[in-house]
Design an enzyme around this catalytic site. Structure first.
Site, PDB file in Angstrom:
ATOM      1  CB  CYS A 334      -0.991  -0.081   1.230  1.00  0.00           C
ATOM      2  SG  CYS A 334      -0.999  -1.696   2.142  1.00  0.00           S
ATOM      3  NE  ARG A 363       1.458  -9.351   4.927  1.00  0.00           N
ATOM      4  CZ  ARG A 363       0.357  -9.372   4.830  1.00  0.00           C
ATOM      5  NH1 ARG A 363      -0.622 -10.158   5.133  1.00  0.00           N
ATOM      6  NH2 ARG A 363       0.097  -7.959   3.180  1.00  0.00           N
ATOM      7  CD  GLN A 381      -0.684  -9.108   0.203  1.00  0.00           C
ATOM      8  OE1 GLN A 381       0.043  -7.704  -0.670  1.00  0.00           O
ATOM      9  NE2 GLN A 381      -1.649  -9.269   1.223  1.00  0.00           N
ATOM     10  CG  ASP A 383      -2.272  -5.185  -2.893  1.00  0.00           C
ATOM     11  OD1 ASP A 383      -3.192  -5.368  -2.260  1.00  0.00           O
ATOM     12  OD2 ASP A 383      -1.355  -4.918  -2.300  1.00  0.00           O
ATOM     13  CG  HIS A 385      -4.442   0.302  -2.768  1.00  0.00           C
ATOM     14  ND1 HIS A 385      -3.094  -0.579  -3.408  1.00  0.00           N
ATOM     15  CD2 HIS A 385      -4.333   0.083  -1.415  1.00  0.00           C
ATOM     16  CE1 HIS A 385      -2.379  -1.475  -2.106  1.00  0.00           C
ATOM     17  NE2 HIS A 385      -2.941  -1.750  -1.004  1.00  0.00           N
ATOM     18  CE  LYS A 465     -12.135  -8.969   7.571  1.00  0.00           C
ATOM     19  NZ  LYS A 465     -10.442  -9.950   7.417  1.00  0.00           N
ATOM     20  CG  HIS A 511      -5.716  -3.109   0.773  1.00  0.00           C
ATOM     21  ND1 HIS A 511      -4.214  -2.884   1.160  1.00  0.00           N
ATOM     22  CD2 HIS A 511      -5.579  -4.653   0.779  1.00  0.00           C
ATOM     23  CE1 HIS A 511      -3.323  -3.931   0.824  1.00  0.00           C
ATOM     24  NE2 HIS A 511      -3.864  -5.413   0.893  1.00  0.00           N
TER      25      HIS A 511
END
Length: 639
Positions: A334, A363, A381, A383, A385, A465, A511
């Site tokens: 992000c 992570r 990911q 991912d 945004h 979410k 996200h």
RNA sequence: GCCGGCGUAGCUCAGCUGGUAGAGCAGGGCACUCGUAAUGCCCAGGUCGGCGGUUCAAGUCCGCCCGCCGGCUCCA
């Protein structure tokens, strides 16, 4: 007198205080053998429950979810009773039903061994044969506290003291008394078959700072046949285990010398990944996303601004210093995407602004939680945004949920569960923002005609979410898509857009990951298809095999033509018997097996065998190409 | 990270109460040229997860560490 009717239609009048069992005996004795508990006004009760006023009684069976829960819960009681018989010093705590079975936690000075489990099973068998009824007793809290403290059952005392009511219910089974809300099945004899599956440590109340208890897991069923079926299901799950298949099919590797939770994609697995990535990128471009690439590390200052060093540090790989400056490997993408946003002054005309990246993050996960591809330390990911205005939120969410589902469907998943997580106790962002955001999530699910569940207070502190999970071929649930609002980062990075009125306003930031991570999604795909991927995903789509050396040149030629047509084909021209080659191809789960002998070579044809369907017969090469192409282009997932 | 279990050839596994390692498959070689899930013979292959300790002697016993498995907690 009370007027009682059954949900199955029968009606009757009975003296007040009649039990559910008596009512069933009179009105519908046939079901008495199978009914476990009953539901009255939405409340589950024992068959011994006394009816005092007019009502509708709904019999509940093992086939019902609540029936299963009661059945398993009762079995947990039987197990606890058996444990207390064998190990009187063991203290009982709680023993609820779970998704597939039940567990009971005990406080004991040592852990239970597999031999202990056998003994406990034996004891449980006795309790079942003795067919003890589950007797409900209601006592005052004071009495209950006295009873359990006299028995030395401290955990029960702790639980009783937290119950707000004045009266608590106890259940007796033989000599065993347990604090329990109930209800229970009529008697232990109903438990036709059970099995204790494993022992494991578990913290009292799931809190790491509490004492570790001994948890015993088990399952039970009304009949032996059902237990057998369930054990077969466990076997099937084992066969599909992506860790095993990953090795067998040479898809990926996790090696301790490289590092736990770090995945090496072998060539076959890499093909699958490339197929997924290419498809994903194309779909995102079509959906109005712009693709970006961002670095794997960023300065400590960046993670300070983003807040990760405050609230996510324990999940990050530790700091590294380059020329005195602190850097961290990214656990999320992000912050970088935010710099794409802020690289220019944004106007409302730019919104919605959608950025997508297959971003690899790292992570730190505690060693005990790593699990094949499903839980790793380095993963990519899928991912993205979305930055948008308040007015755009609803449409964006709806489009994103639709996008997620259409993508999952292309991979052959058609069975979803949707969860909307709402505001937790500790949260940032205004009430209005939460309301608008949460409302848009619910509305999206509703407008798309999807059933959903609300997870009260399960949202992140920075926003609500919606999660989408899929059910695989054998009914297991996997988490994939997550779409989350973020009220935190736009503030922290002071994101704005210039609105029509000339004022700078704060955009909404969403996200989202649709597949979740490529690693986990790959794992789910492997398990769902048991390694036999649909043709469009399969690492090798066609293998051409010759019968004798005489047709080796033809086999190679056929493979070349297939490759030239954009099909992932290879030739197996080893000097082996055709049966052997077929067997290997089957084991490798290659969808199309093509055999060429002298007949095919002479006729310029191929003999086709489709995995899962057997021999399709001899056909022209063009026909084979058309068949394979059809499966690829239409993403056919069923053989 | 915590609790419990496990760690022997590339893979799957055998190896009783301590006496110095074995099978099948895979791999290499040779023969066979074969019609839809295993052709035969031969060969090679292991510091028994790592490091210490006990013992005349340790794959077998003890300790520590690493990794894996099942849970707990957490999560893409």
């Amino acid at each position: 007198m009370v007027r009682v009717s059954l949900s199955t239609g029968e009606k009757g009048e009975f003296p007040s205080g009649v039990t559910v069992r008596e009512v069933l005996e009179k009105l519908n004795p046939r079901i008495l053998r199978d009914v476990l508990v009953a539901k009255i006004d939405g409340r589950l009760v024992d068959l011994s429950h006394k009816i005092e006023k007019d009502c509708v009684v709904e019999p509940v069976f093992f086939e019902d979810r609540e029936g299963k829960e009661t059945f398993w819960h009762s079995t947990a009681h039987v197990m606890a009773a058996a444990v207390k018989r064998l190990f009187p010093e063991a203290k009982v705590t709680i023993g609820p039903p779970i998704e597939n079975g039940f567990y009971y936690d005990f406080d004991y000075h040592r852990s239970f061994t597999p031999e202990d489990l056998e003994k406990i099973e034996e004891e449980m068998k006795k309790l079942v044969e003795e067919d003890h009824p589950f007797e409900r007793v209601e006592v005052s809290k004071e009495e209950a506290v006295k009873l359990f403290s006299d028995m030395g059952e401290d955990y029960k005392v702790e639980l009783i003291n937290e119950i707000p009511d004045h009266v608590v219910s106890l259940y007796k089974t033989d000599g065993f008394v347990d604090l329990c809300r109930g209800p229970h099945i009529p008697s232990t004899g109903r438990i036709g078959a059970f099995k204790l599956l494993s022992v494991a440590g578990a913290y009292w109340r799931g809190d790491e700072s509490n004492k570790m208890l001994q948890r015993i897991y088990g399952v039970s069923f009304p009949t032996k046949k059902q237990l057998k079926e369930y054990l077969r299901f466990l076997e099937e799950a084992k066969k599909r285990d992506h860790r095993r298949l990953g090795k067998e099919l040479k898809l990926f590797l996790i090696d301790e010398d490289v590092g736990p939770g770090l995945v090496i994609w072998l060539p076959r697995g890499a093909v699958v990944r490339k197929v997924i990535e290419d498809y994903w990128k194309k779909k995102h471009e079509e959906a109005g996303y712009q693709l970006v690439y961002t670095p794997h590390v960023g300065k400590g200052r960046l993670w300070e601004i983003s807040g990760h060093l405050d609230f996510y540090r324990e999940n990050m790989f530790p700091e590294m210093k380059i020329e005195e400056v602190s850097y961290f490997v990214k656990p999320m993408n992000c912050p970088f995407h935010i710099y794409v946003y802020t690289s220019e002054l944004r106007s409302y005309r730019d919104l919605p602004f959608r950025l997508a990246e297959l971003g690899t993050v790292y992570r730190y996960e505690k060693s005990g939680v790593l699990h094949g591809l499903m839980r790793v330390r380095g993963f990519t990911q899928d991912d993205a945004h979305i930055f948008c205005t308040p007015e755009q939120v609803e449409d964006e969410i709806k489009a994103t949920v639709e996008f997620a589902i259409s993508m999952l469907k292309d991979f052959g998943f058609n069975d979803f569960n949707i969860y909307v997580s709402t505001k937790p106790d500790k949260a940032i962002g205004s009430e209005d923002m939460w309301e608008l955001a949460t409302g848009s999530l619910v509305k999206a699910a509703e407008e798309l005609g999807l059933e959903y569940e609300i997870e009260e207070g399960e949202g992140a502190f920075y926003g609500p979410k919606i999660d989408i999970t899929i059910n695989d071929a054998i009914g297991r649930e996997w988490q994939c898509s997550t779409i989350q609002f973020d009220f935190n980062l736009p503030e922290r990075f002071n994101l704005t857009y210039r609105d029509k009125d000339g004022k700078d306003k704060r955009p909404y930031m969403i996200h989202r990951a649709l597949l979740g991570s490529l690693e986990r999604f790959f794992g789910v795909l492997i398990e769902h298809y048991a390694g036999a991927f649909p043709v469009w995903i399969s690492p090798v789509q066609v293998r051409v095999m010759n019968i004798t050396d005489e047709q080796a040149d033809y086999a190679l030629e056929v493979a070349d033509i297939l490759k030239a047509s954009g099909i992932r084909a290879e030739a197996d021209v080893r000097n082996e018997k055709i049966g052997y080659k077929i067997r290997e191809a089957e084991k490798e789960k290659i969808p199309y097996m093509v055999v060429v002998g002298n007949r095919e070579k002479a006729e310029k044809t191929v003999s086709v065998r489709r995995k899962g369907r057997g021999q399709l017969g001899t056909m022209k090469l063009e026909e084979l190409i058309a068949a394979v192409k059809n499966e690829i282009d239409n993403k056919i997932t069923e053989v």
